[in-house]
Design an enzyme around this catalytic site. Sequence first.
Site, PDB file in Angstrom:
ATOM      1  N   ARG A 108       0.867  -1.172   0.006  1.00 52.15           N
ATOM      2  CA  ARG A 108       0.138  -0.042  -0.139  1.00 52.15           C
ATOM      3  C   ARG A 108       0.772   1.224   0.001  1.00 52.15           C
ATOM      4  O   ARG A 108       0.652   2.178  -0.953  1.00 52.15           O
ATOM      5  CB  ARG A 108      -1.103   0.180   1.022  1.00 52.15           C
ATOM      6  CG  ARG A 108      -2.123  -0.717   1.064  1.00 52.15           C
ATOM      7  CD  ARG A 108      -2.543  -1.479   2.371  1.00 52.15           C
ATOM      8  NE  ARG A 108      -1.628  -2.268   2.786  1.00 52.15           N
ATOM      9  CZ  ARG A 108      -1.717  -3.511   2.468  1.00 52.15           C
ATOM     10  NH1 ARG A 108      -2.320  -4.131   1.705  1.00 52.15           N
ATOM     11  NH2 ARG A 108      -0.667  -4.192   2.849  1.00 52.15           N
ATOM     12  N   THR A 109       1.857   1.508   0.953  1.00 56.33           N
ATOM     13  CA  THR A 109       2.481   2.558   0.859  1.00 56.33           C
ATOM     14  C   THR A 109       3.223   2.788  -0.254  1.00 56.33           C
ATOM     15  O   THR A 109       3.252   4.069  -1.022  1.00 56.33           O
ATOM     16  CB  THR A 109       3.674   2.523   2.241  1.00 56.33           C
ATOM     17  OG1 THR A 109       2.749   2.346   3.310  1.00 56.33           O
ATOM     18  CG2 THR A 109       4.446   3.674   2.360  1.00 56.33           C
ATOM     19  N   LYS A 150      26.648  -5.115  -2.284  1.00 60.78           N
ATOM     20  CA  LYS A 150      27.950  -4.877  -2.419  1.00 60.78           C
ATOM     21  C   LYS A 150      28.570  -4.135  -1.136  1.00 60.78           C
ATOM     22  O   LYS A 150      29.763  -3.928  -1.115  1.00 60.78           O
ATOM     23  CB  LYS A 150      28.477  -4.125  -3.664  1.00 60.78           C
ATOM     24  CG  LYS A 150      27.756  -4.844  -4.797  1.00 60.78           C
ATOM     25  CD  LYS A 150      28.230  -3.776  -6.064  1.00 60.78           C
ATOM     26  CE  LYS A 150      27.354  -4.404  -7.442  1.00 60.78           C
ATOM     27  NZ  LYS A 150      27.525  -3.344  -8.648  1.00 60.78           N
ATOM     28  N   ARG A 188      11.703   3.630   2.877  1.00 61.66           N
ATOM     29  CA  ARG A 188      11.512   2.892   4.062  1.00 61.66           C
ATOM     30  C   ARG A 188      12.597   2.161   4.389  1.00 61.66           C
ATOM     31  O   ARG A 188      13.119   1.517   3.552  1.00 61.66           O
ATOM     32  CB  ARG A 188      10.307   1.812   3.641  1.00 61.66           C
ATOM     33  CG  ARG A 188      10.026   0.818   4.691  1.00 61.66           C
ATOM     34  CD  ARG A 188       8.735  -0.013   4.475  1.00 61.66           C
ATOM     35  NE  ARG A 188       7.475   0.894   4.963  1.00 61.66           N
ATOM     36  CZ  ARG A 188       6.349   0.202   4.884  1.00 61.66           C
ATOM     37  NH1 ARG A 188       5.997  -0.992   4.534  1.00 61.66           N
ATOM     38  NH2 ARG A 188       5.123   1.147   5.134  1.00 61.66           N
ATOM     39  N   HIS A 230       5.828   6.163  11.282  1.00 59.96           N
ATOM     40  CA  HIS A 230       5.219   6.172  10.016  1.00 59.96           C
ATOM     41  C   HIS A 230       4.356   7.241   9.767  1.00 59.96           C
ATOM     42  O   HIS A 230       3.099   7.171   9.594  1.00 59.96           O
ATOM     43  CB  HIS A 230       4.516   4.882   9.868  1.00 59.96           C
ATOM     44  CG  HIS A 230       4.096   4.315   8.489  1.00 59.96           C
ATOM     45  ND1 HIS A 230       4.569   5.325   7.383  1.00 59.96           N
ATOM     46  CD2 HIS A 230       3.786   3.135   8.020  1.00 59.96           C
ATOM     47  CE1 HIS A 230       3.762   4.463   6.285  1.00 59.96           C
ATOM     48  NE2 HIS A 230       3.725   3.034   6.632  1.00 59.96           N
TER      49      HIS A 230
END
Length: 353
Positions: free
Chosen positions: A49-50, A78, A99, A127
């Site tokens: 959703r986000t 890496k 995120r 959030h």
Amino acid sequence: MNSFISMKDFTKKEILEILEIAKNLKCKTNNTLMSNDIVSSLFFEPSTRTRLSFTSAAYRLGGKVLGFDSPDATSLKKGETLRDTIKMTSAYSDVIVMRHPRDGAARFAEDMASVPVINAGDGSNEHPSQTLLDLYTIQEEMKGIENLKVAFVGDLKYGRTVHSLTKALSMFNCEFFYVAPDVIQIPEYILKELKEKNIKFTLVDDFKDILKEIDVLYMTRIQKERFENIDEYEQVKNVYEINKSNIIGKCKEEMIILHPLPRVDEISIDLDDTKHALYFKQASNGVPVREAMFAIALDKFEFKREKKSNEVKKNEKVICSNKNCITHFEVTENKTISKNNEKNCYYCGREVK
């Protein structure tokens, strides 16, 4: 720069202004507002959703999106640091949406970036975009936000949505009920903040005891991926489930049920077609809210931020006690914020001893 890192960064007046901009954009989307802008979408953790709603918001405003939805396909494999990733993506775009699994990663990214950063979730910390769409939904459905009684149910220890929403709703004189087993109850540092503000809250074992009192029931998923001890997860994974039999006729007529999604088994699908279930509408509200966040971050609307007076200091010898704090994984200046004779980590907000 108008970054969105923590709900603590915004005043009540500013929050209401953001919600008003979102409302206006929902009524009349401007598909050229971001026609010259590029978004870097950096998702170091899974998201549906986000990530998709931020992408949808950018496209609806005429923007372009680049980025990744898994660190496995990037130079992080890496050994590249978050510091270098942010410095490079700043050169490629006009705003960064990120995120990350580490608490405080968004604040660190803001320091490293030359463009605005929008926190799409940092570990179990905050959030803010979810909080703003939650507030938008509550305001729309309850005809206001002030003086509501809100119950949070489920994973309150690791639930960043709960942490952010508590901080925001505390500005609106709401009363809180925290429903969870002890091992996943709301963190003490959040309760301490509520006590300092004289905000009323109650710790509860069973949501059934408070259904007739509350206006908002905010369910959360028990987040298996956050537990350090899998045995603790097994003990609480199915602790709460709401369904028609234990909700309908037992709650206020106007009570609404919210959930940040995804759900597992904490909400039965037999509640989906009831008037109380607002979680899918809540998720759809993420698009206009995130449109508003882009518009503000990119200075498309006049939005004056109140300057904060907190004193930030570099403390190279100070070590944050939060083991998931970004300071344990990146080279930082170990900044602290002094307030009321206390020192808190600048990045994750936890108290520094």
